[in-house]
Write a protein that holds these residues in place. Structure first.
Motif, PDB file in Angstrom:
ATOM      1  N   UNK A  92       0.821  -1.202   0.000  1.00 24.69           N
ATOM      2  CA  UNK A  92       0.000   0.000   0.000  1.00 24.69           C
ATOM      3  C   UNK A  92       0.859   1.259   0.000  1.00 24.69           C
ATOM      4  N   UNK A  93       2.020   1.212   0.662  1.00 24.64           N
ATOM      5  CA  UNK A  93       2.903   2.378   0.705  1.00 24.64           C
ATOM      6  C   UNK A  93       3.450   2.749  -0.664  1.00 24.64           C
ATOM      7  N   UNK A  94       3.555   1.769  -1.573  1.00 17.98           N
ATOM      8  CA  UNK A  94       4.110   2.084  -2.901  1.00 17.98           C
ATOM      9  C   UNK A  94       3.045   2.206  -3.971  1.00 17.98           C
ATOM     10  N   UNK A  95       1.805   1.850  -3.678  1.00 21.36           N
ATOM     11  CA  UNK A  95       0.813   1.805  -4.743  1.00 21.36           C
ATOM     12  C   UNK A  95       0.072   3.114  -4.970  1.00 21.36           C
ATOM     13  N   UNK A  96       0.161   4.065  -4.087  1.00 22.34           N
ATOM     14  CA  UNK A  96      -0.647   5.276  -4.233  1.00 22.34           C
ATOM     15  C   UNK A  96       0.168   6.532  -4.477  1.00 22.34           C
ATOM     16  N   UNK A  97       1.465   6.398  -4.656  1.00 16.66           N
ATOM     17  CA  UNK A  97       2.276   7.587  -4.912  1.00 16.66           C
ATOM     18  C   UNK A  97       3.392   7.251  -5.890  1.00 16.66           C
ATOM     19  N   UNK A  98       4.008   8.272  -6.474  1.00 11.66           N
ATOM     20  CA  UNK A  98       5.091   7.997  -7.429  1.00 11.66           C
ATOM     21  C   UNK A  98       6.227   7.199  -6.797  1.00 11.66           C
ATOM     22  N   UNK A  99       6.747   6.266  -7.572  1.00  9.72           N
ATOM     23  CA  UNK A  99       7.868   5.442  -7.124  1.00  9.72           C
ATOM     24  C   UNK A  99       9.161   6.097  -7.593  1.00  9.72           C
ATOM     25  N   UNK A 100      10.080   6.252  -6.701  1.00 14.29           N
ATOM     26  CA  UNK A 100      11.413   6.741  -7.044  1.00 14.29           C
ATOM     27  C   UNK A 100      12.379   5.589  -6.871  1.00 14.29           C
ATOM     28  N   UNK A 101      13.389   5.514  -7.718  1.00  9.10           N
ATOM     29  CA  UNK A 101      14.302   4.376  -7.699  1.00  9.10           C
ATOM     30  C   UNK A 101      14.994   4.204  -6.349  1.00  9.10           C
ATOM     31  N   UNK A 102      15.185   5.290  -5.598  1.00 10.70           N
ATOM     32  CA  UNK A 102      15.871   5.151  -4.313  1.00 10.70           C
ATOM     33  C   UNK A 102      14.918   5.294  -3.129  1.00 10.70           C
ATOM     34  N   UNK A 103      13.637   5.216  -3.375  1.00 11.80           N
ATOM     35  CA  UNK A 103      12.634   5.344  -2.322  1.00 11.80           C
ATOM     36  C   UNK A 103      12.743   4.174  -1.355  1.00 11.80           C
ATOM     37  N   UNK A 104      12.853   4.478  -0.086  1.00 16.73           N
ATOM     38  CA  UNK A 104      13.001   3.444   0.946  1.00 16.73           C
ATOM     39  C   UNK A 104      11.797   2.495   0.976  1.00 16.73           C
ATOM     40  N   UNK A 105      10.609   3.020   0.697  1.00 19.70           N
ATOM     41  CA  UNK A 105       9.411   2.170   0.702  1.00 19.70           C
ATOM     42  C   UNK A 105       9.515   1.069  -0.349  1.00 19.70           C
ATOM     43  N   UNK A 106      10.041   1.392  -1.509  1.00 18.22           N
ATOM     44  CA  UNK A 106      10.197   0.397  -2.572  1.00 18.22           C
ATOM     45  C   UNK A 106      11.203  -0.659  -2.144  1.00 18.22           C
ATOM     46  N   UNK A 107      12.331  -0.224  -1.591  1.00 22.96           N
ATOM     47  CA  UNK A 107      13.344  -1.182  -1.139  1.00 22.96           C
ATOM     48  C   UNK A 107      12.795  -2.075  -0.031  1.00 22.96           C
ATOM     49  N   UNK A 108      12.105  -1.487   0.936  1.00 31.16           N
ATOM     50  CA  UNK A 108      11.517  -2.281   2.017  1.00 31.16           C
ATOM     51  C   UNK A 108      10.555  -3.324   1.454  1.00 31.16           C
ATOM     52  N   UNK A 109       9.734  -2.917   0.504  1.00 32.75           N
ATOM     53  CA  UNK A 109       8.768  -3.814  -0.112  1.00 32.75           C
ATOM     54  C   UNK A 109       9.476  -4.965  -0.834  1.00 32.75           C
ATOM     55  N   UNK A 110      10.469  -4.631  -1.651  1.00 32.74           N
ATOM     56  CA  UNK A 110      11.165  -5.664  -2.416  1.00 32.74           C
ATOM     57  C   UNK A 110      11.928  -6.622  -1.505  1.00 32.74           C
ATOM     58  N   UNK A 111      12.592  -6.079  -0.489  1.00 34.41           N
ATOM     59  CA  UNK A 111      13.319  -6.940   0.448  1.00 34.41           C
ATOM     60  C   UNK A 111      12.345  -7.864   1.174  1.00 34.41           C
ATOM     61  N   UNK A 112      11.227  -7.337   1.647  1.00 30.77           N
ATOM     62  CA  UNK A 112      10.252  -8.167   2.353  1.00 30.77           C
ATOM     63  C   UNK A 112       9.677  -9.248   1.448  1.00 30.77           C
ATOM     64  N   UNK A 113       9.426  -8.940   0.196  1.00 32.32           N
ATOM     65  CA  UNK A 113       8.841  -9.895  -0.747  1.00 32.32           C
ATOM     66  C   UNK A 113       9.833 -10.954  -1.227  1.00 32.32           C
ATOM     67  N   UNK A 114      11.119 -10.579  -1.362  1.00 38.91           N
ATOM     68  CA  UNK A 114      12.027 -11.441  -2.110  1.00 38.91           C
ATOM     69  C   UNK A 114      13.280 -11.919  -1.389  1.00 38.91           C
ATOM     70  N   UNK A 115      13.750 -11.221  -0.388  1.00 40.40           N
ATOM     71  CA  UNK A 115      15.069 -11.494   0.182  1.00 40.40           C
ATOM     72  C   UNK A 115      15.224 -12.907   0.737  1.00 40.40           C
ATOM     73  N   UNK A 116      14.155 -13.487   1.224  1.00 41.23           N
ATOM     74  CA  UNK A 116      14.271 -14.792   1.872  1.00 41.23           C
ATOM     75  C   UNK A 116      13.711 -15.941   1.038  1.00 41.23           C
TER      76      UNK A 116
END
Length: 142
Positions: free
Chosen positions: A13-37
């Motif tokens: 939800x944090x990344x779906x309602x606003x512009x995504x920036x390549x260095x946005x912490x919300x995007x990194x948090x989302x990707x790490x939570x989804x994929x890191x493990x």
């Protein structure tokens, strides 16, 4: 399990309602939570509109412990299908080390060139792992 799903939904939800920036912490948090493990490599693409807002988040390939085959052709085809003007690609390294391989570098180069032909911006290629992440954009390689 329910708490994990709730957490992932919150990050999404944090990344779906606003512009995504390549260095946005919300995007990194989302990707790490989804994929890191994940125990096998997985590739996903965040397809974006002209305002860099999320259109789709799709898993485009599943692989093995140390490899995933990603098709730039299919990524570009899908971007055209949904009228995406920007892409952020991410994949994981189950080894825990986010350092890009030679094939990761080649994929980034090929996808960047293919996207540019169709006026689609490749904003970043992020590799996530248990021990951190690697951003091609942050490292000046995009």
């Amino acid at each position: 399990m329910a708490a994990r799903e709730l957490f992932l939904h919150s990050l999404e939800q944090r990344i779906s309602w606003r512009p995504i920036l390549a260095d946005d912490r919300a995007v990194l948090d989302y990707l790490v939570a989804r994929m890191a493990h994940q125990t096998a490599e997985q590739a996903r693409v965040l397809y974006l509109n002209t305002k860099n807002e999320l259109l789709r988040d799709e898993i485009v390939a599943w692989g093995s412990v140390n490899r995933v085959d990603i098709s730039p052709r299919e990524i570009i085809r899908r971007a055209l299908d949904i009228s995406a003007t920007g892409l952020l690609i991410a994949h994981n390294h189950p080894s825990g080390d986010p350092t890009p391989s030679a094939s990761d570098v080649a994929l980034t180069r090929d996808l960047f060139q293919a996207a540019r032909l169709f006026e689609i911006a490749l904003l970043d290629h992020i590799i996530v792992a248990r021990q951190g992440y690697y951003s091609f954009r942050a490292e000046g390689r995009l």
